[in-house]
Design an enzyme around this catalytic site. Structure first.
Site, PDB file in Angstrom:
ATOM      1  N   ARG A  49       0.813  -1.215   0.000  1.00  0.00           N
ATOM      2  CA  ARG A  49       0.000   0.000   0.000  1.00  0.00           C
ATOM      3  C   ARG A  49       0.851   1.273   0.000  1.00  0.00           C
ATOM      4  NH1 ARG A  49      -4.797  -1.484   0.994  1.00  0.00           N
ATOM      5  NH2 ARG A  49      -3.950  -3.231   2.159  1.00  0.00           N
ATOM      6  N   THR A  50       1.787   1.346   0.923  1.00  0.00           N
ATOM      7  CA  THR A  50       2.581   2.575   1.043  1.00  0.00           C
ATOM      8  C   THR A  50       3.379   2.816  -0.237  1.00  0.00           C
ATOM      9  OG1 THR A  50       2.732   2.256   3.415  1.00  0.00           O
ATOM     10  CG2 THR A  50       4.306   3.771   2.452  1.00  0.00           C
ATOM     11  N   LYS A  78      24.918  -8.760  -0.391  1.00  0.00           N
ATOM     12  CA  LYS A  78      26.373  -8.956  -0.456  1.00  0.00           C
ATOM     13  C   LYS A  78      27.068  -8.268   0.709  1.00  0.00           C
ATOM     14  CE  LYS A  78      26.010  -9.074  -5.455  1.00  0.00           C
ATOM     15  NZ  LYS A  78      25.942  -8.177  -6.593  1.00  0.00           N
ATOM     16  N   ARG A  99      11.764   2.600   3.293  1.00  0.00           N
ATOM     17  CA  ARG A  99      11.202   1.803   4.394  1.00  0.00           C
ATOM     18  C   ARG A  99      12.288   0.822   4.810  1.00  0.00           C
ATOM     19  NH1 ARG A  99       5.463  -1.071   5.289  1.00  0.00           N
ATOM     20  NH2 ARG A  99       4.992   1.138   5.597  1.00  0.00           N
ATOM     21  N   HIS A 127       6.081   6.514  11.071  1.00  0.00           N
ATOM     22  CA  HIS A 127       5.528   6.358   9.732  1.00  0.00           C
ATOM     23  C   HIS A 127       4.776   7.655   9.453  1.00  0.00           C
ATOM     24  CE1 HIS A 127       4.021   4.713   6.148  1.00  0.00           C
ATOM     25  NE2 HIS A 127       3.257   3.733   6.595  1.00  0.00           N
TER      26      HIS A 127
END
Lengths: 300, 148
Positions: A49-50, A78, A99, A127
């Site tokens: 969604r975000t 890596k 995020r 958030h």
């Protein structure tokens, strides 16, 4: 405003400016042109969604999007540091939306790169774009943010969204009902901060009596994995289910919000009532993120 | 006759009035070098504190950053600079508004515990009892902090 990392960095004035811009962009998205601008979506963990809301926001203003979704197959696997990964992304783009599962990651990245950074969720910490879209939604639903009565319902212990929202609304003199099972109460440090700020609140374990009182009911999902034993979960799991029948006592202006995804905490018969506002809330995310991207890119 | 429980030092630093039990944490901040002669006393009787710890370091004067760290672990400590057996400077430590690179974040999910970076904490009140991590924004009591 150079970055958007935490609601704590935003004054009430800055919040109101972003809300006004979101409203203006909802009415007329053609007023801002982000063509030839590139947004890098750097998502260390999955989010549908975000991420899609940000992509939609950028593309609808004419911008382009490049994305890293999850770390599988990337240089992160890596052993590349977060600083190195994002320094490279910053060379590819004009703005980074990140995020990350670790708390403080977005703040750290904002101090490493030369482009604006938007925090799209850093673990259990912040958030802010969700908080801002929630504020925009509440303002749209009620005409103002001032002096509203809100019930925050469900998992108030682990729910990052409800913690941020409680703080985000604080400058606007709200009155809260915190409705949850005892084991998922609003954390003590948040309650003591609200007391210090002079914000009135009441803690409740049942919903019935407060439904006629509130302007906004903000519902969150109670997750089974939060309970140490299944018996306790079974006892409370149906105590906070919002049905159309339950809402017959609600005020006319009352709106039900939910950050989504929902499971069974709001029954689908609520969707067709005048109280349902969670899909509008999701849509509002696009306008608010357009406002944030435009502001940080210096186009607003 | 006054009996010294710990040998006097010719040149160096004495850190007195460390809360009993915190001497190890203060010592960890100082990171003694192999050449440093360090005397450490625990649970000395104290009128003001009932019990206190004490550290004496021969031949070393502390940096401001080290004093800041001591302030965090022992807010009432007194730091004395000794030259030729005489106290030439005595100061009460004071926690600075910002503490960088000295202590680690107690939140295991803080980015500062997984990236090679300098930690940073902001003082929340003048007493120095609470600090907030600049990165994860969590609030901690000073006694929860550990050296890096």
């Amino acid at each position: 405003m150079k970055h958007l990392i935490s609601m704590r960095d935003l004054s009430a004035d800055k919040i109101l400016k972003l809300l006004a811009l979101a409203e203006s962009l909802e009415k007329d998205p053609t007023q801002i042109d982000l063509s030839r601008r590139v947004m890098a979506a750097v998502f260390y963990e999955a989010s549908t969604r975000t991420r899609m809301s940000f992509e939609s926001a950028m593309k609808r203003l004419g911008g382009e999007v490049i994305a890293m979704v999850g770390t599988s197959g990337t240089s992160v696997e890596k052993g590349e540091t977060l600083a190195d990964t994002t320094k490279v992304m910053a060379r590819y783009s004009d703005i980074i939306v990140i995020r990350h599962p670790l708390e403080g990651a977005a703040r750290y990245v904002s101090e490493q790169v030369g482009v604006p950074v938007v925090n799209a969720g850093d673990g259990a910490n912040q958030h802010p774009t969700q908080s801002l879209l929630d504020l925009y939604t509440i303002q749209k639903a009620q005409g103002s943010l001032e002096g509203l009565k809100l019930a925050l319902v469900g998992d108030l212990k682990y729910g990052r969204t409800v913690h941020s929202l409680a703080y985000a609304l604080a400058p606007f003199k709200p009155e809260f009902y915190f409705v949850s099972p005892k084991s998922l109460r609003m954390p003590a440090h948040i309650l003591s901060n609200l007391t210090r700020m002079g914000i009135p609140f009441q803690e409740k374990t049942t919903l019935d009596k407060i439904i006629p009182e509130v302007d906004i009911m903000y519902v969150t999902r109670i997750q089974r994995e939060r309970f140490p034993d299944r018996e306790e979960y079974e006892k409370v799991k149906n105590a906070y289910i919002i049905t159309a029948e339950l809402l017959t006592k609600a005020k006319d202006n009352m709106k039900v919000m939910h950050p989504l995804p929902r499971v069974n905490e709001i029954t689908t018969d609520v969707d067709t009532t005048k109280y349902a506002y969670y899909f509008d809330q999701a849509e509002n995310g696009v306008y608010m993120r357009q406002a944030i991207l435009s502001t940080l890119l210096g186009e607003a | 006759m006054k009996v010294l429980k710990v040998d006097a030092i010719r040149n160096g630093t004495v850190i007195d009035h460390i809360p009993a039990g915190r001497v190890q944490k203060v010592l960890a901040i100082l990171k003694p070098r192999e050449t440093d002669v360090v005397m450490m006393g625990m649970n000395f009787p104290s009128k003001a504190m009932k019990k206190k710890d004490i550290i004496k370091i021969e031949g070393r004067e502390l940096t401001q950053n080290e004093v800041n760290g001591i302030a965090l672990m022992a807010p009432d400590a007194k730091v004395s600079i000794i030259r030729d057996f005489k106290v030439t400077q005595k100061s009460v430590v004071q926690i600075p508004d910002v503490i960088q690179g000295l202590v680690s974040c107690p939140n295991p999910k803080c980015i500062s515990n997984s990236e090679p970076m300098t930690t940073r904490f902001n003082l929340l009140d003048a007493s120095g009892s609470e600090l907030t991590c600049h990165f994860c924004e969590r609030v901690f009591s000073a006694h929860e902090m550990d050296h890096i």
